[in-house]
Motif scaffolding. Structure first.
Motif, PDB file in Angstrom:
ATOM      1  N   GLU A 190       0.484  -1.183  -0.101  1.00  0.00           N
ATOM      2  CA  GLU A 190       0.023   0.415  -0.232  1.00  0.00           C
ATOM      3  C   GLU A 190       0.715   0.994  -0.333  1.00  0.00           C
ATOM      4  N   ILE A 191       1.316   1.746  -0.952  1.00  0.00           N
ATOM      5  CA  ILE A 191       1.825   3.107  -1.150  1.00  0.00           C
ATOM      6  C   ILE A 191       0.742   4.726  -0.778  1.00  0.00           C
ATOM      7  N   LYS A 192       0.501   4.818  -0.130  1.00  0.00           N
ATOM      8  CA  LYS A 192      -0.362   6.754   0.234  1.00  0.00           C
ATOM      9  C   LYS A 192       0.742   7.762  -0.443  1.00  0.00           C
ATOM     10  N   ASP A 193       0.621   8.333  -0.996  1.00  0.00           N
ATOM     11  CA  ASP A 193       0.632   9.958  -0.786  1.00  0.00           C
ATOM     12  C   ASP A 193       2.197  10.184  -0.926  1.00  0.00           C
ATOM     13  N   THR A 239       0.509   7.165  -5.031  1.00  0.00           N
ATOM     14  CA  THR A 239      -1.048   6.138  -4.218  1.00  0.00           C
ATOM     15  C   THR A 239      -0.789   4.955  -5.378  1.00  0.00           C
ATOM     16  N   SER A 279      -2.325   0.537  -5.002  1.00  0.00           N
ATOM     17  CA  SER A 279      -2.374  -0.777  -3.979  1.00  0.00           C
ATOM     18  C   SER A 279      -1.765  -2.185  -5.208  1.00  0.00           C
ATOM     19  N   GLY A 300       4.030  10.790   3.321  1.00  0.00           N
ATOM     20  CA  GLY A 300       3.457   9.811   2.311  1.00  0.00           C
ATOM     21  C   GLY A 300       3.898   8.135   3.301  1.00  0.00           C
ATOM     22  N   ARG A 354       3.367  11.276 -10.273  1.00  0.00           N
ATOM     23  CA  ARG A 354       2.169  10.666  -9.883  1.00  0.00           C
ATOM     24  C   ARG A 354       1.392   9.992 -11.020  1.00  0.00           C
TER      25      ARG A 354
END
Lengths: 248, 401
Positions: A3-6, A21, A23, A58, A223
């Motif tokens: 899970e990569i977030k921001d 972001t 997943s 992040g 992004r």
């Protein structure tokens, strides 16, 4: 699985990844495509834990753990593998010794027993044969004097021997002719399983004809600009990054 | 002779950094002084790295020969004589080996030499077992001046393994001189392990003369003592003579390892090859100086020297200086020198495969030195040297971690 977030990351003080972001579920194959400079390789190095790739904000959660708290070698032992775009030459270290050292180091970190030398040899010979890597290459210094294709096949050999949970392939297709590409893709496809995920980074749709992804993402300016199924890769090939990204 | 040598020494004094050949190894500042002459060994026979190895053994302990093979234990054509014995009835043939016209430390050696061995191998004699010279210094606060001579007659072949060891508690000084001569077609394989430990100073000076078609091959490994200098002066005196040096050093703590060589090509079709590699960590230092002189008559000479070093800490230092003086026009002479840190990309590559950083460093350092270690070939004593080197590398690697 991942899970990569921001995620924001800088290299030499310059921000390359800007709010990414992503997943990836267990057993899934995700492809990340994008033009030069969009941050593809930076993403792969951030995941592998290379020094100099600074995460400024992040989070990355890998199998429930904070990946960013781990050193490169700890991430490897936890099942992260990066097949590099430019595999490094290491004179004086044979592929055979290198891989045995790596397999045993990972086993030790996980509290598993060391692999028996004979069993190791047997296994590596079998895997090498599938990748058309001959015995001589295993005994040569790692990547020294290898052709581009040989280096990439050697990366897949390592992938197969180390059996990671998350394999990141950073432009593994670059510099490969069609036969070598098929060989590498077959090697990867053999490794696909419900417990193993793949992040395939590539410029071209061609590789994705052989390694068919579950999801395709377009990376642009640090992004994810668009996500879709395998069809998205074909749209990109037909229309170019600019139109696909702008249409998003 | 001794008086003349002492006078020669006093004129020059101890070597210091204003001398070109001692520029990076300032002996005078390391030398504490106040050392008495070593009085020979006593007590139990020291065990060396080659314990149990099948060889003709000579033990030099604290400046005196403690044991040497009996004549009946040696193959036909091989003689080993104690220098102390030879000096009591000096023979005419010995004279040219005892010249006082060389460096200050050689003169000092000549003035105070106590013992050593003369090894002679007769024409066409191939000695199958190595001759092992074990030179140990266990006493503190003393100096030992030993001198040995190795003579290979026409077509003779020999392997000499030398080990310097011992760990005196305070400074001692071992000043060894060796003269080696190779007649036509002779081959000498000379392996030297400078493995002493502690605060001692150890200087070895070799003078080698190589005749027609003869070949002198030497391997030098140096690590562990406060100051260890291996100086090698080779004269390729006649056509088609050749010289090959491979050396490796591991400098940890505050030690200084110095490998200095000079090769003179004095005849046509002569060949020399020199490779020296090493690592320095902690506040360790290394000096590698190589000078190649090609005389006007030495046409078609072929020489190459390469020195490479890796610095493992910001306070370590490696000084490398290759020199060429060429007076002939049809020659091939090359040299290379490089000093750097461990390669960050290589380190990351190994770590990304799960090899922890200290181990990854060790793998890369071992691979770097490997080019020299490979020259050992395979066998019992080779494996022992390789293991010893690994133990030295483990120390310098841990220090760097």
């Amino acid at each position: 699985m991942l899970e990569i977030k921001d995620l924001h990351a800088t290299v030499d003080g310059k921000e390359i990844v800007k709010g990414l972001t992503l997943s990836i579920g267990a057993g899934q194959v995700h492809a990340v495509m994008g033009p030069n400079g969009s941050g593809k390789s930076t993403l792969s190095y951030v995941l592998a834990g290379r020094e100099g790739y600074q995460v400024t904000s992040g989070s990355i959660i890998y199998r429930g753990r904070d990946l960013l708290a781990l050193k490169a070698e700890e991430r490897a032992a936890q099942g992260i593998f990066l097949a590099m775009q430019y595999p490094v030459e290491i004179p004086g270290v044979t592929t055979l010794n290198f891989l045995r050292t790596a397999v045993n180091a990972q086993a030790k970190a996980r509290g598993e027993p060391q692999i028996d030398a004979v069993a190791f040899l047997k296994r590596i010979r079998a895997v090498a044969q599938n990748l058309s890597i001959n015995e001589d290459m295993l005994k040569r210094s790692l990547n020294v004097g290898f052709s581009g294709g040989e280096k990439k096949r050697n990366e897949i050999l390592q992938l197969a021997m180390l059996g990671p949970s998350l394999a990141i392939l950073d432009e593994t297709d670059s510099g490969l002719d069609i036969d070598a590409l098929k060989l590498v893709a077959d090697g990867v496809n053999d490794m696909r399983s419900p417990e193993r995920s793949f992040l395939v980074i590539t410029h071209y749709q061609r590789l994705l004809d052989y390694i068919v992804p579950d999801h395709v993402h377009v990376l642009s300016a640090g992004r994810i600009a668009r996500s879709g199924g395998p069809d998205l890769a074909r749209d990109l090939e037909a229309q170019g990054y600019e139109r696909v990204v702008n249409a998003a | 002779m001794r008086a003349e040598a002492l006078a020669a020494f006093l004129r020059q004094g101890l070597p210091h950094k204003r001398l070109e050949r001692w520029k990076y190894t300032d002996f005078r500042t390391h030398f504490g002084g106040g050392l008495a002459l070593a009085q020979g060994g006593e007590g139990e026979t020291p065990v060396d790295l080659f314990d149990g190895l099948n060889a003709h053994r000579v033990l030099l302990s604290n400046g005196a020969v403690r044991s040497a093979p009996e004549p009946e234990g040696l193959p036909d054509g091989v003689e080993i004589i104690r220098l102390a014995d030879a000096l009591t009835t000096p023979a005419l043939w010995l004279k040219p080996w005892l010249r006082a016209d060389r460096s200050a430390l050689e003169s000092l050696n000549l003035a105070f030499m106590t013992d050593g061995v003369l090894i002679r191998v007769g024409a066409k004699t191939r000695v199958t077992l190595p001759i092992l010279l074990h030179n140990t210094m266990s006493q503190a606060g003393v100096m030992a001046h030993t001198r040995s001579i190795v003579m290979l007659e026409e077509g003779a072949e020999l392997t000499v393994i030398e080990i310097d060891d011992g760990a005196p508690s305070s400074q001692s000084f071992v000043n060894s001189v060796m003269a080696l001569s190779l007649d036509d077609g002779a081959r000498l394989h000379h392996l030297r392990l400078v493995a002493a430990q502690g605060p001692s100073l150890l200087v070895r000076t070799d003078q080698v003369e190589v005749a027609r078609n003869a070949r002198y091959e030497t391997l030098v490994f140096s690590s562990g003592t406060a100051l260890a200098r291996s100086e090698l002066n080779v004269l390729l005196a006649e056509p088609r003579s050749s010289f090959d040096l491979a050396g490796a050093y591991v400098a940890s703590g505050e030690e200084l390892n110095d490998i200095t060589f000079s090769v003179t090509h004095d005849a046509p079709h002569t060949t020399s090859r020199m490779l020296v590699k090493g690592v320095a960590g902690g506040e360790g230092r290394a000096t590698v100086q190589g000078s190649v002189i090609v005389k006007p008559d030495a046409q078609k000479s072929d020489s190459h020297q390469l020195a490479r070093g890796i610095l493992l800490s910001p306070r370590a230092e490696i000084d490398q200086k290759p020199e060429l003086e060429i007076f002939a026009d049809d020659v091939k002479c090359g040299h290379g020198a490089a000093i750097g840190a461990l390669d960050g990309e290589q380190l990351f590559y190994l770590r990304s495969r799960g090899i922890p950083e200290p181990q990854a460093r060790a793998v890369l350092i071992r691979a770097f030195i490997g080019e020299v270690v490979e020259r050992l070939g395979t066998g019992d004593w080779q494996a022992r040297i390789s293991a010893w080197l690994d133990s030295r590398l483990a120390i310098v690697t841990e220090e760097a971690a």
